[in-house]
Design a protein around this motif. Structure first.
Motif, short mmCIF file in Angstrom:
data_model
loop_
_atom_site.label_atom_id
_atom_site.label_comp_id
_atom_site.label_asym_id
_atom_site.label_seq_id
_atom_site.Cartn_x
_atom_site.Cartn_y
_atom_site.Cartn_z
N GLY A 251 21.80 34.47 71.68
CA GLY A 251 22.89 33.51 71.91
C GLY A 251 23.32 32.82 70.63
O GLY A 251 24.52 32.63 70.38
N TRP B 138 17.63 33.37 73.64
CA TRP B 138 18.22 32.24 72.93
C TRP B 138 18.60 32.62 71.51
O TRP B 138 19.62 32.15 70.98
CB TRP B 138 17.31 31.02 72.96
CG TRP B 138 16.01 31.20 72.23
CD1 TRP B 138 14.83 31.65 72.73
CD2 TRP B 138 15.77 30.95 70.85
NE1 TRP B 138 13.89 31.70 71.75
CE2 TRP B 138 14.43 31.27 70.59
CE3 TRP B 138 16.56 30.48 69.81
CZ2 TRP B 138 13.87 31.14 69.32
CZ3 TRP B 138 16.00 30.34 68.55
CH2 TRP B 138 14.67 30.66 68.32
N SER C 112 14.75 37.54 71.45
CA SER C 112 14.79 36.70 72.65
C SER C 112 16.23 36.32 73.00
O SER C 112 17.14 36.42 72.18
CB SER C 112 13.95 35.44 72.43
OG SER C 112 14.51 34.67 71.40
#
Length: 65
Positions: free
Chosen positions: A45, A42, A40
């Motif tokens: 990140g 996030w 995903s």
């Protein structure tokens, strides 16, 4: 609301158009899932934050210590 006969007729016309080589209006769910990233946004990140932060920390440690 269209009748069941009309729905079946439209579905048959659409299926014939797709089989004859015309593109479907929307990609199928399987195509959408195959294009998705396995990680995903996030989580990506967080991984980038840790990696970039570690590199910067090591550079500061090498330069100033």
């Amino acid at each position: 609301m269209p009748t069941q006969f009309e729905l079946r007729q439209k579905n048959a016309q659409f299926a014939n158009a797709v089989r004859s080589g015309k593109k479907a209006v929307r990609p199928s769910r399987q195509e959408q899932l195959s294009k998705r990233s396995p990680i995903s946004l996030w989580a990506l990140g967080i991984v980038l934050f840790v990696v970039v932060g570690g590199v910067l920390f090591e550079l500061v440690r090498l330069i100033f210590l």
